[in-house]
Motif scaffolding. Structure first.
Motif, PDB file in Angstrom:
ATOM      1  N   PHE A  11       0.876  -1.603  -0.474  1.00 38.17           N
ATOM      2  CA  PHE A  11       0.016  -0.190  -0.142  1.00 38.17           C
ATOM      3  C   PHE A  11       1.191   0.784  -0.287  1.00 38.17           C
ATOM      4  CE2 PHE A  11      -3.112  -3.135   1.664  1.00 38.17           C
ATOM      5  CZ  PHE A  11      -4.177  -2.560   0.765  1.00 38.17           C
ATOM      6  N   ALA A  12       2.168   1.758   0.411  1.00 38.49           N
ATOM      7  CA  ALA A  12       2.755   2.437   0.637  1.00 38.49           C
ATOM      8  C   ALA A  12       3.750   2.381  -0.592  1.00 38.49           C
ATOM      9  CB  ALA A  12       4.026   1.864   1.305  1.00 38.49           C
ATOM     10  N   GLN A  13       3.884   0.953  -1.480  1.00 36.17           N
ATOM     11  CA  GLN A  13       4.350   1.923  -2.569  1.00 36.17           C
ATOM     12  C   GLN A  13       2.776   2.763  -3.614  1.00 36.17           C
ATOM     13  OE1 GLN A  13       5.907  -2.010  -4.017  1.00 36.17           O
ATOM     14  NE2 GLN A  13       7.629  -2.811  -2.167  1.00 36.17           N
ATOM     15  N   ARG A  14       2.001   1.998  -3.405  1.00 38.64           N
ATOM     16  CA  ARG A  14       0.829   2.227  -4.100  1.00 38.64           C
ATOM     17  C   ARG A  14       0.761   3.699  -4.256  1.00 38.64           C
ATOM     18  NH1 ARG A  14      -4.540   3.160  -4.084  1.00 38.64           N
ATOM     19  NH2 ARG A  14      -5.698   2.789  -6.420  1.00 38.64           N
ATOM     20  N   ARG A  15       0.736   4.356  -2.652  1.00 30.53           N
ATOM     21  CA  ARG A  15       0.679   5.472  -2.531  1.00 30.53           C
ATOM     22  C   ARG A  15       1.899   6.828  -2.701  1.00 30.53           C
ATOM     23  NH1 ARG A  15      -1.071   3.466   2.618  1.00 30.53           N
ATOM     24  NH2 ARG A  15       0.876   4.018   3.041  1.00 30.53           N
ATOM     25  N   ALA A  16       2.793   5.885  -3.328  1.00 27.12           N
ATOM     26  CA  ALA A  16       4.057   6.902  -3.494  1.00 27.12           C
ATOM     27  C   ALA A  16       4.325   6.750  -4.813  1.00 27.12           C
ATOM     28  CB  ALA A  16       5.254   6.136  -2.952  1.00 27.12           C
ATOM     29  N   SER A  17       3.883   5.876  -5.643  1.00 22.63           N
ATOM     30  CA  SER A  17       3.263   5.959  -7.393  1.00 22.63           C
ATOM     31  C   SER A  17       2.412   7.059  -7.516  1.00 22.63           C
ATOM     32  CB  SER A  17       3.165   4.447  -7.431  1.00 22.63           C
ATOM     33  OG  SER A  17       1.390   4.470  -7.052  1.00 22.63           O
ATOM     34  N   ILE A  18       1.095   7.099  -6.778  1.00 22.80           N
ATOM     35  CA  ILE A  18       0.410   7.944  -6.785  1.00 22.80           C
ATOM     36  C   ILE A  18       1.402   9.749  -6.630  1.00 22.80           C
ATOM     37  CG2 ILE A  18      -1.798   9.495  -6.225  1.00 22.80           C
ATOM     38  CD1 ILE A  18      -2.416   6.449  -5.598  1.00 22.80           C
ATOM     39  N   ASP A  19       2.035   9.571  -5.712  1.00 26.57           N
ATOM     40  CA  ASP A  19       2.684  11.066  -5.061  1.00 26.57           C
ATOM     41  C   ASP A  19       2.972  11.006  -6.436  1.00 26.57           C
ATOM     42  OD1 ASP A  19       0.892  11.407  -3.308  1.00 26.57           O
ATOM     43  OD2 ASP A  19       2.638  10.212  -1.814  1.00 26.57           O
ATOM     44  N   THR A  20       3.700  10.259  -7.127  1.00 27.57           N
ATOM     45  CA  THR A  20       4.751  10.504  -8.565  1.00 27.57           C
ATOM     46  C   THR A  20       4.374  10.238  -9.477  1.00 27.57           C
ATOM     47  OG1 THR A  20       6.686   8.580  -7.106  1.00 27.57           O
ATOM     48  CG2 THR A  20       6.203   9.187  -9.385  1.00 27.57           C
ATOM     49  N   TYR A  21       2.941  10.473  -9.507  1.00 25.59           N
ATOM     50  CA  TYR A  21       1.684  10.623 -10.880  1.00 25.59           C
ATOM     51  C   TYR A  21       2.105  11.928 -11.009  1.00 25.59           C
ATOM     52  CZ  TYR A  21      -2.283  11.128 -13.349  1.00 25.59           C
ATOM     53  OH  TYR A  21      -3.020  11.501 -14.061  1.00 25.59           O
TER      54      TYR A  21
END
Length: 487
Positions: free
Chosen positions: A368-378
């Motif tokens: 879930f942290a990786q998914r949140r990080a990818s959303i922030d990167t987007y």
């Protein structure tokens, strides 16, 4: 507590599965404003006439791929062509892009198609036995040959999203290469114009030094005769030396520019090219003003930012897909045995087939942290795209304003130069008739030379800013209609 956490993970995963849109953003860049004109004021249709040319702003025209050819200088074209062909920086970027493309092909091939491997095994082994129950050791040979296959089903698109992200990043490199190519051409043109202008300024300054030195020598003679004061003679000497002191700086500036031009073209500084004369360059009369919507497609820096948004969106999809089950199949077949006859006999057949299904349950919140990080990167990629578009609008607005102001500056310096030339001609005629001293002629010539220096600076700045405008317009991708500008 762990059970509750696992239950929440499964609940979130189920919810995501029911909402396919939550796998990731579409990757489309955000909508940007399309202003009526780039600058704070509406752009005029043309500049004032200067240097015999009133530049026309062709509103709505498309960008020009090889815009430097509009300067109508074969020598300048040769400099740019050689630079684009021989620049090690550009060639290095091309090879880096080629490597990235090959790595993408390898990634797509290995992740979307089954892997099949041939395995051969020959082994001699020794196994101990229990004392008193048989021989002290057992030695044997083993022979085997197999074909092994493995395939993972991409039910939830993790592989597809990962490959899309990699492909978009390769596109980023491709657009950056195009930006580097256009920047190299613009740097070569701008440097060549700068060197040509410095050549003219150095020649005019050398004449200015000669005239000032003549004035200083004559004032020294007049002081010796007592017709002028010592202070006036010293002032003339100071003026001559001050003008002479500006020459080394100009020559140094020229040397630096020539060395930079040689390196841009892939040469060593000692093999610097011959730069075309300033008079051989023709200022393009028509310049394109691409509409903002087309600018988003023609600028490689904006296209690179767009590709980065698509890559970040695909990363969100991949990070989401890894929350779901993964199914893999493995299989093998071949022959094996403890002796060659056994391998070749009917009893030597080997085969195996299996399947594995994995579902992430507990990873300490990492997924879930990786998914949140990818959303922030987007989100950061989207903001970077917006910044790139705004910077491009500013770049175009600055270039358009510069051309308008350059034309007005050059027109004023031309009028000043013409007035100074007329005054010098009249003063020289009167000096030849003896009605004016030679010092008056020298002073008039100095004013004329200074006016010429101003005109050279203004004219070369206009040419350089024209190159900057062509550069800021970018270039439409292949397949898009290109306008042919009138020369």
């Amino acid at each position: 507590m762990k059970l509750a956490y696992k239950t929440s993970v499964l609940a979130v995963a189920t919810a995501l599965a029911l909402a396919a849109c939550s796998f990731g953003p579409s990757g489309e860049p955000p909508a940007m404003p399309s202003p009526e004109h780039y600058g704070a004021q509406a752009q005029p249709s043309k500049t004032v006439a200067a240097g015999g040319i009133a530049q026309q702003f062709d509103l709505g025209a498309t960008s020009v791929p090889q815009w430097w050819r509009l300067y109508r200088s074969d020598a300048l074209d040769a400099l740019v062509d050689e630079g684009l062909r021989n620049s090690p920086t550009l060639a290095g970027a091309q090879r880096t892009l080629a490597a990235a493309q090959e790595e993408l092909r390898a990634q797509v091939g290995s992740s979307t198609l089954p892997s099949v491997d041939g395995v051969a095994q020959v082994e001699r082994a020794r196994s101990p036995v229990v004392p008193g129950l048989g021989p002290q050791e057992v030695q044997y040979n083993f022979f085997a040959g197999q074909i092994q296959a493995h395939y993972t089903f991409d039910f939830f698109g993790q592989t597809r999203y990962a490959n899309s992200a990699s492909a978009a990043r390769v596109n980023v490199q491709a657009y950056e290469l195009e930006a580097a190519r256009r920047a190299l051409a613009a740097n070569i043109v701008g440097t060549a114009i700068s060197v040509a202008a410095l050549d003219r300024q150095i020649a005019l300054t050398e004449r200015l030094v000669a005239v000032a030195s003549e004035t200083a020598n004559e004032d020294q003679q007049r002081y010796a005769l007592g017709s002028i004061s010592h202070v006036q003679a010293l002032n003339s000497t100071q003026d001559a030396d001050s003008i002479a002191a500006s020459l080394p700086a100009m020559r140094q500036q020229r040397a630096l520019a020539v060395h930079a031009l040689a390196v841009l073209m892939g040469r060593t500084p000692d093999n610097a090219p011959t730069v075309p004369d300033l008079d051989s360059l023709v200022l393009p009369e028509h310049v394109p003003v691409v509409v903002p919507s087309d600018l988003l497609r023609s600028r490689p820096d904006i296209q690179a930012a767009d590709a980065a948004v698509k890559a970040a969106a695909a990363d969100v999809g991949a990070a989401t897909a890894q929350l779901f089950p993964s199914l893999s199949l493995t299989g093998s077949m071949g022959r094996g045995g403890f002796s060659w006859p056994a391998v070749l006999s009917g009893a030597g057949g080997l085969w195996a087939i299996g399947a594995s299904l994995s579902q992430p349950l507990f990873h300490g919140g990492a997924l879930f942290a990786q998914r949140r990080a990818s959303i922030d990167t987007y989100d950061a990629a989207v903001l970077h795209y917006k910044s790139a578009v705004l910077s491009a609008f500013q770049d175009v607005a600055n270039s358009l304003a510069a051309l308008d102001n350059d034309a007005q500056t050059l027109a004023s310096t031309e009028r000043a130069t013409q007035a100074a030339r007329t005054a010098f001609d009249e003063t020289a005629s009167r000096a030849r008739l003896g009605s004016l001293p030679s010092t008056a002629q020298h002073a008039s010539e100095e004013r004329f030379l200074n006016a010429q220096l101003g005109a050279v600076r203004a004219g070369s700045q206009r040419m350089s800013d024209t190159a900057a405008l062509f550069q800021s317009m970018g270039e439409l991708p292949p397949g898009q209609p290109q306008a042919t500008l009138r020369e």
